[in-house]
Design an enzyme around this catalytic site. Structure first.
Site, PDB file in Angstrom:
ATOM      1  N   ARG A  54      -5.456  -7.831  -0.125  1.00  0.00           N
ATOM      2  CA  ARG A  54      -4.489  -7.836  -1.231  1.00  0.00           C
ATOM      3  C   ARG A  54      -3.554  -9.050  -1.132  1.00  0.00           C
ATOM      4  NH1 ARG A  54      -4.141  -2.178  -3.116  1.00  0.00           N
ATOM      5  NH2 ARG A  54      -2.656  -2.941  -4.637  1.00  0.00           N
ATOM      6  N   ARG A  58       2.696  -8.504  -5.008  1.00  0.00           N
ATOM      7  CA  ARG A  58       4.147  -8.473  -5.234  1.00  0.00           C
ATOM      8  C   ARG A  58       5.004  -9.083  -4.140  1.00  0.00           C
ATOM      9  NH1 ARG A  58       3.713  -2.306  -6.513  1.00  0.00           N
ATOM     10  NH2 ARG A  58       2.063  -2.791  -5.050  1.00  0.00           N
ATOM     11  N   ARG A  67       3.141 -11.850 -13.388  1.00  0.00           N
ATOM     12  CA  ARG A  67       2.954 -10.459 -13.803  1.00  0.00           C
ATOM     13  C   ARG A  67       3.902 -10.127 -14.967  1.00  0.00           C
ATOM     14  NH1 ARG A  67       3.281  -5.404 -14.468  1.00  0.00           N
ATOM     15  NH2 ARG A  67       3.236  -3.746 -12.910  1.00  0.00           N
ATOM     16  N   ASP A 104      -8.745  -5.184 -10.230  1.00  0.00           N
ATOM     17  CA  ASP A 104      -8.423  -3.922  -9.558  1.00  0.00           C
ATOM     18  C   ASP A 104      -9.665  -3.045  -9.569  1.00  0.00           C
ATOM     19  OD1 ASP A 104      -5.856  -2.421  -8.524  1.00  0.00           O
ATOM     20  OD2 ASP A 104      -7.110  -0.934  -9.530  1.00  0.00           O
ATOM     21  N   TYR A 179      -9.697   8.905  -8.213  1.00  0.00           N
ATOM     22  CA  TYR A 179      -8.705   8.613  -9.263  1.00  0.00           C
ATOM     23  C   TYR A 179      -9.143   9.205 -10.612  1.00  0.00           C
ATOM     24  CZ  TYR A 179      -6.437   5.395  -6.024  1.00  0.00           C
ATOM     25  OH  TYR A 179      -5.779   4.859  -4.946  1.00  0.00           O
TER      26      TYR A 179
HETATM   27  O1  CP3 Z   1      -5.438 -10.273  -3.725  1.00  0.00           O
HETATM   28  C1  CP3 Z   1      -5.944  -9.170  -3.984  1.00  0.00           C
HETATM   29  O2  CP3 Z   1      -6.633  -8.546  -3.179  1.00  0.00           O
HETATM   30  C2  CP3 Z   1      -5.618  -8.595  -5.296  1.00  0.00           C
HETATM   31  C3  CP3 Z   1      -6.703  -7.878  -5.982  1.00  0.00           C
HETATM   32  C4  CP3 Z   1      -6.654  -6.368  -5.785  1.00  0.00           C
HETATM   33  C5  CP3 Z   1      -5.698  -5.491  -6.381  1.00  0.00           C
HETATM   34  N1  CP3 Z   1      -6.096  -4.214  -6.111  1.00  0.00           N
HETATM   35  C6  CP3 Z   1      -4.532  -5.888  -7.162  1.00  0.00           C
HETATM   36  C7  CP3 Z   1      -3.435  -4.922  -7.400  1.00  0.00           C
HETATM   37  C8  CP3 Z   1      -7.564  -5.605  -5.093  1.00  0.00           C
HETATM   38  C9  CP3 Z   1      -8.736  -6.065  -4.233  1.00  0.00           C
HETATM   39  C10 CP3 Z   1      -7.199  -4.249  -5.315  1.00  0.00           C
HETATM   40  C11 CP3 Z   1      -7.976  -3.129  -4.781  1.00  0.00           C
HETATM   41  C12 CP3 Z   1      -7.472  -1.770  -4.972  1.00  0.00           C
HETATM   42  N2  CP3 Z   1      -6.832  -1.223  -6.044  1.00  0.00           N
HETATM   43  C13 CP3 Z   1      -7.727  -0.730  -4.042  1.00  0.00           C
HETATM   44  C14 CP3 Z   1      -8.509  -0.878  -2.767  1.00  0.00           C
HETATM   45  C15 CP3 Z   1      -7.718  -1.538  -1.700  1.00  0.00           C
HETATM   46  C16 CP3 Z   1      -6.673  -0.660  -1.089  1.00  0.00           C
HETATM   47  O3  CP3 Z   1      -5.505  -1.093  -1.107  1.00  0.00           O
HETATM   48  O4  CP3 Z   1      -6.981   0.415  -0.595  1.00  0.00           O
HETATM   49  C17 CP3 Z   1      -7.138   0.441  -4.558  1.00  0.00           C
HETATM   50  C18 CP3 Z   1      -7.130   1.804  -3.916  1.00  0.00           C
HETATM   51  C19 CP3 Z   1      -6.585   0.117  -5.846  1.00  0.00           C
HETATM   52  C20 CP3 Z   1      -5.925   1.026  -6.804  1.00  0.00           C
HETATM   53  C21 CP3 Z   1      -4.537   0.628  -7.074  1.00  0.00           C
HETATM   54  N3  CP3 Z   1      -4.159  -0.501  -7.781  1.00  0.00           N
HETATM   55  C22 CP3 Z   1      -3.358   1.296  -6.691  1.00  0.00           C
HETATM   56  C23 CP3 Z   1      -3.334   2.582  -5.882  1.00  0.00           C
HETATM   57  C24 CP3 Z   1      -2.281   0.559  -7.159  1.00  0.00           C
HETATM   58  C25 CP3 Z   1      -0.816   0.922  -7.074  1.00  0.00           C
HETATM   59  C26 CP3 Z   1      -0.325   0.786  -5.712  1.00  0.00           C
HETATM   60  C27 CP3 Z   1      -0.120  -0.655  -5.367  1.00  0.00           C
HETATM   61  O5  CP3 Z   1      -0.730  -1.125  -4.395  1.00  0.00           O
HETATM   62  O6  CP3 Z   1       0.637  -1.283  -6.074  1.00  0.00           O
HETATM   63  C28 CP3 Z   1      -2.795  -0.587  -7.806  1.00  0.00           C
HETATM   64  C29 CP3 Z   1      -2.053  -1.670  -8.428  1.00  0.00           C
HETATM   65  C30 CP3 Z   1      -2.316  -3.062  -7.984  1.00  0.00           C
HETATM   66  N4  CP3 Z   1      -3.551  -3.593  -7.769  1.00  0.00           N
HETATM   67  C31 CP3 Z   1      -1.339  -4.088  -7.776  1.00  0.00           C
HETATM   68  C32 CP3 Z   1      -2.031  -5.245  -7.420  1.00  0.00           C
HETATM   69  C33 CP3 Z   1      -1.456  -6.591  -7.133  1.00  0.00           C
HETATM   70  C34 CP3 Z   1       0.155  -3.921  -7.991  1.00  0.00           C
HETATM   71  C35 CP3 Z   1       0.380  -3.839  -9.450  1.00  0.00           C
HETATM   72  C36 CP3 Z   1       1.671  -4.462  -9.884  1.00  0.00           C
HETATM   73  O7  CP3 Z   1       1.726  -5.689  -9.963  1.00  0.00           O
HETATM   74  O8  CP3 Z   1       2.583  -3.687 -10.164  1.00  0.00           O
END
Ligand code: CP3
Length: 370
Positions: A54, A58, A67, A104, A179
């Protein structure tokens, strides 16, 4: 565990590389080596490949700015110009070996017709699926819906350095299904676990849709320029052995086999977070090239994994938040612990928003100096 004999001789490795180039039809005089891809393909390299799970997100002020400009999170994922921009942000700051597609795992349910919303501070929200909802999913619309993500892969590949490995990804079926059935994240995935026990046939239909959609999606990412794809099984914990075999191993194995039926030897990383005692079985039965290790996995796992299998991960993201000597010492121990096999340095789960940027800089400088 000692190094396999053939990895001990550098001259031999170089020789094998050129043979490989011939076999794969790549120009033999092409000097560009992607260290991270090399590690995924089972070869140890001089340079320790590093990326951070990730790594766009943020904790970076420039991410928060983009964003805000995008309006909402999914808009950011579906706008190739902006998604490319945030993918590149960590590469401008840090000496990393990979770019990971900015998207995502939940774009897949969104593409299947189960709308996903991301509320600030709330995480993802979906209207929970029931049995009839599963049968109403629309796999036929996924490819067109995900086309902007594929366009992002193409754009990233066009602008990153040739030595940088581009990682594409999707969520593994079980994790995405938690989910889709639960409607949001939870600590025990009880909704999906109960649904799979009460309605196994319907749940299997959901997994089948996710397997097929994921195969097509990942093949298109590879064709657009991804060097490697990663399967994020973030919720592989909380399953008994039977459920783990049924809902984690079998679908991940089908995805790996499905991709390789179309793109033989496609490099694939599997990250079954929380798999614990099932890790060796997961590695042996899914056929992934590299196993992602969460931070609960002991370094002694090295003794029981197949020789030559690559590993990635393991540093607790909170060590990066706290920083200092404990972080550097643990990073050094991880590197030493996996020195006998292909190893990609990474965290054991995603970097958290309150990580100080200076700590990540210090970690990478330390790793480069080892
Ligand atoms: O550089 C990177 O790796 C970014 C790409 C990426 C995101 N999500 C961006 C994201 C990747 C590879 C993911 C994978 C992801 N998404 C997973 C598997 C990895 C892990 O952490 O277990 C999962 C379970 C998700 C589902 C998801 N997306 C959740 C549970 C959330 C909210 C919690 C959180 O981490 O913020 C997201 C949102 C998300 N995905 C954000 C980002 C940058 C934050 C969103 C924002 O900007 O508010």
């Amino acid at each position: 565990m000692g190094k396999p004999e053939f990895l001990q001789n550098t001259a031999m490795i170089i020789q094998m590389k050129s043979l490989d180039s011939l076999v794969e039809g790549r120009p033999i005089d092409n000097p560009v080596v992607k260290p991270l891809l090399e590690a995924v393909l089972g070869r140890r390299t001089q340079r320790l490949p590093i990326w951070i799970m990730r790594q766009a997100g943020r904790y970076l002020p420039e991410y928060r700015e983009t964003r805000t400009r995008a309006g909402n999170f999914l808009e950011l994922c579906y706008t190739p110009e902006l998604a490319t921009e945030v993918t590149l942000q960590p590469l401008r700051r840090f000496d990393l070996d990979a770019a990971i597609l900015f998207s995502d795992i939940l774009v897949v349910p969104d593409a299947l017709g189960q709308a996903v919303r991301f509320e600030t501070g709330e995480g993802p929200m979906l209207a929970p699926l029931d049995q009839s909802g599963i049968d109403a999913l629309e796999p036929a619309r996924a490819e067109a819906h995900l086309a902007p993500v594929i366009e992002t892969v193409r754009r990233i590949r066009a602008v990153i350095r040739p030595e940088t490995t581009l990682i594409g990804f999707c969520g593994s079926p079980w994790t995405v299904a938690t989910y889709m059935i639960g409607g949001r994240g939870s600590s025990d995935q009880a909704a999906a676990r109960l649904f799979s026990l009460r309605h196994p046939a319907a749940f299997q239909r959901l997994i089948d849709v996710l397997v097929e959609t994921s195969i097509g999606y990942l093949v298109r990412q590879l064709d657009a320029g991804a060097d490697v794809v990663q399967l994020f099984e973030s919720w592989a914990l909380n399953l008994d052995e039977l459920a783990f075999r049924q809902w984690v191993i079998a679908p991940n194995r089908r995805i790996v086999a499905g991709i390789r039926a179309m793109r033989p030897n496609a490099p694939i990383i599997g990250f079954p977070r929380g798999a614990a005692g099932m890790l060796p079985v997961y590695a042996a039965e899914t056929g992934v090239n590299v196993l992602g290790l969460d931070y609960g996995v002991p370094l002694a796992i090295d003794d029981v994994l197949p020789e030559g299998l690559g590993v990635q991960g393991n540093l607790d993201p909170l060590r990066l938040v706290a920083g200092g000597g404990q972080m550097l010492d643990r990073a050094r121990d991880i590197v030493a612990g996996f020195s006998g096999r292909p190893h990609i340095f990474n965290l054991g789960h995603g970097i958290v928003p309150d990580t100080p940027i200076a700590h990540l800089e210090a970690l990478i400088a330390h790793l480069r100096g080892l």
